[in-house]
Design a protein around this motif. Sequence first.
Motif, PDB file in Angstrom:
ATOM      1  N   LEU A  97     -20.026  18.727 -26.121  1.00 46.46           N
ATOM      2  CA  LEU A  97     -18.627  18.353 -25.899  1.00 46.46           C
ATOM      3  C   LEU A  97     -18.194  18.676 -24.472  1.00 46.46           C
ATOM      4  O   LEU A  97     -18.295  19.812 -24.024  1.00 46.46           O
ATOM      5  CB  LEU A  97     -17.728  19.082 -26.892  1.00 46.46           C
ATOM      6  N   ALA A  98     -17.711  17.660 -23.753  1.00 46.92           N
ATOM      7  CA  ALA A  98     -17.239  17.848 -22.383  1.00 46.92           C
ATOM      8  C   ALA A  98     -15.715  17.873 -22.304  1.00 46.92           C
ATOM      9  O   ALA A  98     -15.154  18.497 -21.395  1.00 46.92           O
ATOM     10  CB  ALA A  98     -17.772  16.732 -21.476  1.00 46.92           C
ATOM     11  N   ARG A  99     -15.032  17.213 -23.217  1.00 46.65           N
ATOM     12  CA  ARG A  99     -13.557  17.165 -23.185  1.00 46.65           C
ATOM     13  C   ARG A  99     -13.020  17.395 -24.590  1.00 46.65           C
ATOM     14  O   ARG A  99     -13.406  16.693 -25.531  1.00 46.65           O
ATOM     15  CB  ARG A  99     -13.078  15.820 -22.652  1.00 46.65           C
ATOM     16  N   LEU A 121     -18.440  22.163 -21.841  1.00 45.78           N
ATOM     17  CA  LEU A 121     -17.002  21.894 -21.827  1.00 45.78           C
ATOM     18  C   LEU A 121     -16.461  21.912 -20.402  1.00 45.78           C
ATOM     19  O   LEU A 121     -16.620  22.882 -19.667  1.00 45.78           O
ATOM     20  CB  LEU A 121     -16.270  22.947 -22.673  1.00 45.78           C
ATOM     21  N   ARG A 122     -15.806  20.806 -20.021  1.00 51.93           N
ATOM     22  CA  ARG A 122     -15.262  20.679 -18.674  1.00 51.93           C
ATOM     23  C   ARG A 122     -13.727  20.559 -18.688  1.00 51.93           C
ATOM     24  O   ARG A 122     -13.083  20.920 -17.716  1.00 51.93           O
ATOM     25  CB  ARG A 122     -15.866  19.452 -17.969  1.00 51.93           C
ATOM     26  N   HIS A 123     -13.164  20.044 -19.763  1.00 51.97           N
ATOM     27  CA  HIS A 123     -11.713  19.851 -19.833  1.00 51.97           C
ATOM     28  C   HIS A 123     -11.219  20.335 -21.194  1.00 51.97           C
ATOM     29  O   HIS A 123     -11.605  19.773 -22.232  1.00 51.97           O
ATOM     30  CB  HIS A 123     -11.351  18.378 -19.638  1.00 51.97           C
ATOM     31  N   LEU A 124     -10.364  21.345 -21.203  1.00 49.87           N
ATOM     32  CA  LEU A 124      -9.802  21.905 -22.432  1.00 49.87           C
ATOM     33  C   LEU A 124      -8.292  21.855 -22.350  1.00 49.87           C
ATOM     34  O   LEU A 124      -7.679  22.460 -21.461  1.00 49.87           O
ATOM     35  CB  LEU A 124     -10.275  23.353 -22.613  1.00 49.87           C
ATOM     36  N   PHE A 143     -16.999  29.814 -19.993  1.00 48.38           N
ATOM     37  CA  PHE A 143     -16.663  28.519 -19.405  1.00 48.38           C
ATOM     38  C   PHE A 143     -17.452  28.242 -18.122  1.00 48.38           C
ATOM     39  O   PHE A 143     -16.897  28.117 -17.035  1.00 48.38           O
ATOM     40  CB  PHE A 143     -15.169  28.442 -19.094  1.00 48.38           C
ATOM     41  N   PRO A 144     -18.750  28.105 -18.232  1.00 55.58           N
ATOM     42  CA  PRO A 144     -19.538  27.907 -17.005  1.00 55.58           C
ATOM     43  C   PRO A 144     -19.231  26.607 -16.276  1.00 55.58           C
ATOM     44  O   PRO A 144     -19.489  26.505 -15.077  1.00 55.58           O
ATOM     45  CB  PRO A 144     -20.989  27.921 -17.525  1.00 55.58           C
ATOM     46  N   SER A 145     -18.684  25.604 -16.991  1.00 53.31           N
ATOM     47  CA  SER A 145     -18.465  24.304 -16.353  1.00 53.31           C
ATOM     48  C   SER A 145     -17.010  23.872 -16.381  1.00 53.31           C
ATOM     49  O   SER A 145     -16.712  22.729 -16.006  1.00 53.31           O
ATOM     50  CB  SER A 145     -19.310  23.227 -17.067  1.00 53.31           C
ATOM     51  N   LEU A 146     -16.092  24.719 -16.812  1.00 57.06           N
ATOM     52  CA  LEU A 146     -14.717  24.286 -17.062  1.00 57.06           C
ATOM     53  C   LEU A 146     -13.993  23.931 -15.764  1.00 57.06           C
ATOM     54  O   LEU A 146     -13.939  24.716 -14.821  1.00 57.06           O
ATOM     55  CB  LEU A 146     -13.945  25.395 -17.787  1.00 57.06           C
ATOM     56  N   LEU A 147     -13.409  22.709 -15.747  1.00 55.02           N
ATOM     57  CA  LEU A 147     -12.630  22.240 -14.608  1.00 55.02           C
ATOM     58  C   LEU A 147     -11.128  22.282 -14.892  1.00 55.02           C
ATOM     59  O   LEU A 147     -10.336  22.547 -13.985  1.00 55.02           O
ATOM     60  CB  LEU A 147     -13.020  20.797 -14.251  1.00 55.02           C
TER      61      LEU A 147
END
Length: 980
Positions: A97-99, A121-124, A143-147
């Motif tokens: 899941l990315a978003r 996960l990039r967008h929460l 959150f290693p990739s959260l933007l």
Amino acid sequence: MTPLLLLLLALAAGAGAASFPADFANLFAAKAALSDPSSALAAWDPGLSPSLSPCRWPHLLCSNPSSSSSAAIAAVLLSNLSLAGEFPAPLCELRSLARLDLSYNDLTGPLPGCLAAMPSLRHLDLAGNGFSGEVPRSYGAGFPSLLTLSLAGNELSGELPAFLANVSALEELLLAYNQFAPSPLPETFTGIRRLQVLWLAGCNLVGDIPPSIGSLKNLVNLDLSTNNLTGEIPSSIGGLESVVQLELYSNQLTGSLPEGMSALKKLRFFDAAMNQLSGEIPADLFLAPRLESLHLYQNELTGRVPATVADAAALNDLRLFTNRLVGELPPEFGKKSPLEFLDLSDNRISGEIPATLCSAGKLEQLLMLNNELVGPIPAELGQCRTLTRVRLPNNRLSGAVPPDMWGLPHLYLLELAGNALSGAVAPAIATARNLSQLLISDNRFAGALPPELGSLPNLFELSASNNVFSGPLPASLTVVTTLGRLDLRNNSLSGELPRGVRRWQKLTQLDLADNRLTGNIPAELGDLPVLNSLDLSNNELTGGVPVQLENLKLSLLNLSNNRLAGVLPPLFAGEMYKDSFLGNPGLCTGGSCSSGRRARAGRRGLVGSVTVAVAGVILLLGAAWFAHRYRSQRRWSTEDAAGEKSRWVVTSFHKAEFDEEDILSCLDDEDNVVGTGAAGKVYKAVLGNGARGGDDGAVVAVKKLWANGGAAKKAAAMEAGGGGGGGGGGGKDTFEAEVATLGRIRHKNIVKLWCSLSSGDRRLLVYEYMPNGSLGDLLHGGKGGLLDWPARHRIMVDAAEGLSYLHHDCAPPIVHRDVKSNNILLDADLRAKVADFGVARAVSAAPPTAVSAIAGSCGYIAPEYSYTLRITEKSDVYSFGVVMLELLTGKAPAGPELGEKDLVRWVCGGVERDGVDRVLDARLAGAPRDETRRALNVALLCASSLPINRPSMRSVVKLLLELRPESKEKAMAEEKPLLV
């Protein structure tokens, strides 16, 4: 794998999915954990559509969607679907899941810590829910990739999570409008170098803005508004080289604006309004090349508007009102700018109005009231066909108004009062088809009023008092069926009043005093259903007083100092109208005429006969009245069948010179009933001797509450079930609750309680009388056309100020608990007052407690009440939001035209489907779109499903005043003392 997931996989396989990935089984488990009242996830069921790939189900996006075996969930988009319950933990098992977007639902409970471990996960986005507690500390370590992280608009508490700065990849951090403890802006946030959006509005920030804020070179949007930040705006803010939007409004910032902001090459929107900023506006601020909108209103800025404002090539919205600015404006201001909105009101700006303000041909609103402007209105403004609102009152302008300005096609408000303008109203006004308000009083206008005024289809108010207009009142005005107010006092108008005035069905005020009018008073004035103020004094009118005027419900009647003659209609012969007919020696009052009218001997016999006949009629009427009064007093003075008398206990809250006899006499005539509700009947009482201690003359409203037996018990049951009763009152009934509440309140927007009367189980409440009744009746009863946008906005502000007083200025605070349009009453000037406190309760310092019966009315009850039965101030805010929506849409809060929805859901669905304009009342078509749209936003904010997202009533007042800046000046002028 859990048994539930195994079961779901087995079910999926049995439904025809040969190879069904675990991601979808986790989705089924998440669906099972949620409450889905709108069935938004009904399609997530392979049994219903076994041939349809799950990647084609709604609200999902897949990676590699063409392959059913290798597809994985990439995005779950469940925003605004009315989902409820706690966060569904199975979503954390979606490893690809990315978003994840669950914003604007009704989710509650703590934030899930498991989200931090999701590797892709990039967008929460969890904004606009009811999540509570502290932000898990695991969020700072995961959150290693959260933007993007959006937690705005929840009920989060504890310290502001500074540890989120450890999420080094963040580009957007949105924590606005949560209940964090008072905290400074964390220095660590300024270390997130990739940050593009930092939204911390309403987070209870305190202290200074750290200078390190300037290190955020990638920041596009910085919003620190609606906090308690203090100190100066740091000069380092000029280092935000990528910033487009900078929001600092509604704090307590002091000092001067920093120099060097011209270096912000991308800055488009800067708002530092409603602070305590001082000093001069830096000249280089207007040299920021892309600056479109600058809001610095309600500060303490001094000095001139910098000459560089004329070089602002992108500026379209400048609001500097309510400061201390002085001096002249640059003569070429607007020549290079696409100005659309200019508000410099409430300063001390002098000199002439620049002729170049509309050079770009886009200027819509020009507001420069209450300054020291001189000279003529530039002819160029008469060519500005985009203008919709011009407000230049209370300056020192002179000369003639440009002829073309009278006829601008989109102009709906032209306000020029309080200047030294001269000349005539040009016939070109015929083309001003949208003109609703023409306010030109207190000038030197002369000549005849043009007949072209009659061609204005939307004219609601013509106010031209204290000028030198002459000639007759144009007969064409009688065809203007939208006319609500006509004030031409103190001119030199002559001739007779025109016939056909019965077409003024919306007229509430007619003031033609201090002119030279002749002829008779038209009897058809008595056919005007809402006329409540009639002043024709100091003219040369002749003939009699038409008996038809008795049909009017007047709060002001003045026909004094004319040449009227004849016998007064019976209603006007009473004491309360004694000052309405002074200076008319030919009028007969009290059964006798002036000596001048009886001087001729040839008429003595006739006069004598008439006198005898009139005396006989009066004697008969007097006898009938005495018998009626005797029976009324007898009925109200007996306590039981034995005829044992009881005394009425009178408790006064304001000085008034009337007693119980004056009140009781009105209760026997059902014609006096003006309303009936669950608590009792309301009567209009016209007191013969007047309430000389009050503000409202000799008319009061009397609420006669039901007794304890029979119908009273039925009414009490209705009240408990439908919004009036309520447990938790400690045995207090409606009477005691209302008396206890209203008796200690003193506010201009709260209905005044004169006194209470009680005798056994009989109770009376005596209020000030409100001639225009309730807002609900006026708005939904076919007379909503009387309420133009300024009137509706003023009603919103009045009611909001009344509720704000209850919530914030009473000790302890008071929650009304039944805010609705029928409990907002309107006086003769359509000013609003909050009424009906039968269910009001004081708020103690303890947490709100549950009550045993429903409080509120259908369509107005806050959604959380249905499952918590807890009442707070935010419950009133929700109900007030519904009232605002009524005023904006013209629709009742519930009814067949809304389908199965209430008004809030109907508006939200309509806006999403068709846009804002489709939900607004068609009668507001001429109102400024910017104001009505912003008002709708405030209403929906008040009616948010989550209490934490609703503003306080004090904030609502500020937001409403900000909608129409000119209303703040009126509010300040009318404030006098707040308590009355």
